[in-house]
Write a protein that holds these residues in place. Structure first.
Motif, PDB file in Angstrom:
ATOM      1  N   LEU A  14       0.847  -1.191   0.000  1.00  0.00           N
ATOM      2  CA  LEU A  14       0.000   0.000   0.000  1.00  0.00           C
ATOM      3  C   LEU A  14       0.880   1.238   0.000  1.00  0.00           C
ATOM      4  O   LEU A  14       1.747   1.392   0.868  1.00  0.00           O
ATOM      5  CB  LEU A  14      -0.898   0.003   1.247  1.00  0.00           C
ATOM      6  N   SER A  15       0.661   2.119  -0.978  1.00  0.00           N
ATOM      7  CA  SER A  15       1.344   3.413  -1.025  1.00  0.00           C
ATOM      8  C   SER A  15       0.323   4.499  -0.706  1.00  0.00           C
ATOM      9  O   SER A  15      -0.736   4.566  -1.342  1.00  0.00           O
ATOM     10  CB  SER A  15       1.940   3.666  -2.414  1.00  0.00           C
ATOM     11  N   VAL A  16       0.646   5.319   0.282  1.00  0.00           N
ATOM     12  CA  VAL A  16      -0.233   6.399   0.729  1.00  0.00           C
ATOM     13  C   VAL A  16       0.463   7.719   0.420  1.00  0.00           C
ATOM     14  O   VAL A  16       1.555   7.974   0.920  1.00  0.00           O
ATOM     15  CB  VAL A  16      -0.519   6.287   2.242  1.00  0.00           C
ATOM     16  N   THR A  17      -0.181   8.550  -0.400  1.00  0.00           N
ATOM     17  CA  THR A  17       0.377   9.842  -0.778  1.00  0.00           C
ATOM     18  C   THR A  17      -0.523  10.959  -0.259  1.00  0.00           C
ATOM     19  O   THR A  17      -1.730  10.951  -0.517  1.00  0.00           O
ATOM     20  CB  THR A  17       0.525   9.955  -2.309  1.00  0.00           C
ATOM     21  N   VAL A  18       0.084  11.881   0.471  1.00  0.00           N
ATOM     22  CA  VAL A  18      -0.637  13.058   0.947  1.00  0.00           C
ATOM     23  C   VAL A  18       0.006  14.286   0.316  1.00  0.00           C
ATOM     24  O   VAL A  18       1.150  14.248  -0.150  1.00  0.00           O
ATOM     25  CB  VAL A  18      -0.625  13.159   2.491  1.00  0.00           C
ATOM     26  N   ILE A  19      -0.747  15.389   0.309  1.00  0.00           N
ATOM     27  CA  ILE A  19      -0.259  16.628  -0.280  1.00  0.00           C
ATOM     28  C   ILE A  19      -0.507  17.769   0.698  1.00  0.00           C
ATOM     29  O   ILE A  19      -1.534  17.799   1.380  1.00  0.00           O
ATOM     30  CB  ILE A  19      -0.921  16.902  -1.653  1.00  0.00           C
ATOM     31  N   GLY A  20       0.462  18.668   0.769  1.00  0.00           N
ATOM     32  CA  GLY A  20       0.313  19.814   1.651  1.00  0.00           C
ATOM     33  C   GLY A  20       1.477  20.760   1.499  1.00  0.00           C
ATOM     34  O   GLY A  20       2.365  20.567   0.669  1.00  0.00           O
ATOM     35  N   THR A  21       1.474  21.760   2.342  1.00  0.00           N
ATOM     36  CA  THR A  21       2.518  22.771   2.353  1.00  0.00           C
ATOM     37  C   THR A  21       3.435  22.499   3.541  1.00  0.00           C
ATOM     38  O   THR A  21       2.953  22.309   4.660  1.00  0.00           O
ATOM     39  CB  THR A  21       1.887  24.177   2.501  1.00  0.00           C
ATOM     40  N   PRO A  22       4.731  22.469   3.316  1.00  0.00           N
ATOM     41  CA  PRO A  22       5.643  22.259   4.447  1.00  0.00           C
ATOM     42  C   PRO A  22       5.443  23.325   5.532  1.00  0.00           C
ATOM     43  O   PRO A  22       5.183  24.495   5.223  1.00  0.00           O
ATOM     44  CB  PRO A  22       7.026  22.365   3.810  1.00  0.00           C
ATOM     45  N   ILE A  23       5.548  22.908   6.770  1.00  0.00           N
ATOM     46  CA  ILE A  23       5.394  23.804   7.915  1.00  0.00           C
ATOM     47  C   ILE A  23       6.463  24.885   7.837  1.00  0.00           C
ATOM     48  O   ILE A  23       7.659  24.598   7.683  1.00  0.00           O
ATOM     49  CB  ILE A  23       5.478  23.005   9.231  1.00  0.00           C
ATOM     50  N   GLU A  24       6.043  26.154   7.960  1.00  0.00           N
ATOM     51  CA  GLU A  24       6.952  27.292   7.809  1.00  0.00           C
ATOM     52  C   GLU A  24       7.477  27.816   9.134  1.00  0.00           C
ATOM     53  O   GLU A  24       8.451  28.568   9.154  1.00  0.00           O
ATOM     54  CB  GLU A  24       6.235  28.413   7.058  1.00  0.00           C
ATOM     55  N   ASP A  25       6.858  27.448  10.233  1.00  0.00           N
ATOM     56  CA  ASP A  25       7.261  27.930  11.548  1.00  0.00           C
ATOM     57  C   ASP A  25       8.589  27.289  11.952  1.00  0.00           C
ATOM     58  O   ASP A  25       8.652  26.093  12.239  1.00  0.00           O
ATOM     59  CB  ASP A  25       6.175  27.609  12.576  1.00  0.00           C
ATOM     60  N   GLN A  26       9.650  28.096  12.001  1.00  0.00           N
ATOM     61  CA  GLN A  26      10.979  27.574  12.306  1.00  0.00           C
ATOM     62  C   GLN A  26      11.097  27.066  13.736  1.00  0.00           C
ATOM     63  O   GLN A  26      12.039  26.348  14.064  1.00  0.00           O
ATOM     64  CB  GLN A  26      12.040  28.637  12.025  1.00  0.00           C
ATOM     65  N   ASN A  27      10.163  27.431  14.588  1.00  0.00           N
ATOM     66  CA  ASN A  27      10.180  26.963  15.976  1.00  0.00           C
ATOM     67  C   ASN A  27       9.446  25.639  16.143  1.00  0.00           C
ATOM     68  O   ASN A  27       9.505  25.034  17.209  1.00  0.00           O
ATOM     69  CB  ASN A  27       9.561  28.018  16.898  1.00  0.00           C
ATOM     70  N   ASP A  28       8.740  25.229  15.110  1.00  0.00           N
ATOM     71  CA  ASP A  28       8.009  23.953  15.148  1.00  0.00           C
ATOM     72  C   ASP A  28       9.001  22.813  14.916  1.00  0.00           C
ATOM     73  O   ASP A  28       9.818  22.883  13.990  1.00  0.00           O
ATOM     74  CB  ASP A  28       6.929  23.958  14.058  1.00  0.00           C
ATOM     75  N   VAL A  29       8.935  21.782  15.733  1.00  0.00           N
ATOM     76  CA  VAL A  29       9.862  20.652  15.563  1.00  0.00           C
ATOM     77  C   VAL A  29       9.638  19.942  14.230  1.00  0.00           C
ATOM     78  O   VAL A  29      10.505  19.191  13.780  1.00  0.00           O
ATOM     79  CB  VAL A  29       9.758  19.634  16.730  1.00  0.00           C
ATOM     80  N   LYS A  30       8.509  20.171  13.604  1.00  0.00           N
ATOM     81  CA  LYS A  30       8.201  19.570  12.293  1.00  0.00           C
ATOM     82  C   LYS A  30       8.464  20.554  11.149  1.00  0.00           C
ATOM     83  O   LYS A  30       7.994  20.359  10.029  1.00  0.00           O
ATOM     84  CB  LYS A  30       6.741  19.104  12.237  1.00  0.00           C
TER      85      LYS A  30
END
Length: 150
Positions: free
Chosen positions: A35-51
């Motif tokens: 199973l291949s699961v593909t999601v789409i979104g914008t990378p988190i821009e907050d430099q203080n976010d661990v993600k």
């Protein structure tokens, strides 16, 4: 910011039977699914976010898919609950086997519809499920795309 697609792949073993089918797959048998699961979104821009810089942490996507699909379907046998296979399913359960009864014919196509609903219910609202690909054999797979289901 740019939209990015990320994909995580999963492997699991599942048995099934296709009630009413006119070929060998009417018999109980199994597959090594991929199973291949593909999601789409914008990378988190907050430099203080661990993600920071991630659309979603691959680890977080893995937890969702494992909890909702892989851990339930792996080494289980799937039957349509509205077929005579239900008697076999109950007997297998009595003997300690993992059985899943579903409201659909357990083909790759219908499993993808089920999986899409399960994943969509759990992913963060900041990302969208883009597509799923379920490989049943080395040469056969089914695909689900959000854009086809809007």
């Amino acid at each position: 910011m740019n939209k990015i697609r990320i994909t995580k792949q999963f492997d699991f073993e599942t048995g099934h039977a296709l009630y009413g089918y006119d070929g060998k797959c009417r018999n109980v048998h199994g597959h090594s699914y991929k199973l291949s699961v593909t999601v789409i979104g914008t990378p988190i821009e907050d430099q203080n976010d661990v993600k920071y810089g991630m659309v979603i942490d691959f680890k977080d996507l893995k937890v969702i898919v494992k909890d909702e699909i892989v851990d339930k379907f792996d080494h289980a046998t799937v039957f349509n609950k509205n077929t005579p296979h239900v008697e076999l399913a109950h007997e297998l359960e009595k003997r300690g086997h993992s059985v899943i009864l579903v409201d659909y014919q357990p083909t790759s196509e219908m499993m993808l519809v089920d999986f899409a609903q399960k994943i969509n219910a759990k992913i963060p609202s900041s990302i969208k499920l883009h597509s799923l690909r379920l490989q049943e054999t080395g040469t056969s797979y089914a695909e689900w795309f959000a854009s086809d289901n809007e």
